[in-house]
Scaffold this motif. Structure first.
Motif: not given
Length: 148
Positions: A121-131, A135-141
């Protein structure tokens, strides 16, 4: 260990309720390693953590205008109701970390290793994920990821 399970994905969650946590006033003190800690409703103007370790803790209600997490080692930490808008997460390793009800608007994750990281339940608008290395699960719920 508690887990968040979505279909075939199983992400470990930090278990901080079973550990006695010491109240701290800041994350950027003189300690290189901060263990078994709890920070509640802090509002420093800026936060710069470089080459530090956060191990087993809870950060809730943190609001900063400027934050940099550089070469951090974060393990078994829960972030709740934090405003980390425009925060920079550069390098480092984040393991068994949960962000819940957090704002990381226009944030930047650059060269970071993520393992068992849950954004709930996070607001990640306009966030950049680079490189990013997962190594394990990454979940956006139930997150908002507009133009990320």
């Amino acid at each position: 260990m508690d887990h968040l399970v979505i279909r075939d994905t199983r992400a470990a969650l930090p278990r901080v309720d079973d550990v006695p946590l010491d109240d701290v006033d800041e994350l950027d003190g003189d300690q290189v390693v901060l263990s078994e800690f709890q920070l509640t409703d802090a509002g420093p103007r800026s936060l710069e953590l470089v080459d530090r370790r956060l191990d087993t803790g809870r950060v809730s209600g943190l609001q900063v205008e400027y934050a940099v997490f550089d070469a951090m080692r974060v393990e078994a930490v829960e972030f709740a109701r934090c405003d980390l808008s425009q925060a920079v997460f550069r390098g480092g390793r984040w393991t068994t970390v949960r962000f819940s009800d957090c704002k990381i608007l226009s944030g930047r994750f650059d060269g970071t290793v993520l393992e068992n990281v849950v954004f709930d339940r996070c607001k990640l608008d306009y966030t950049v994920f680079r490189d990013i290395t997962a190594k394990g699960p990454v979940v956006f719920r139930d997150c908002s990821l507009e133009e990320s």
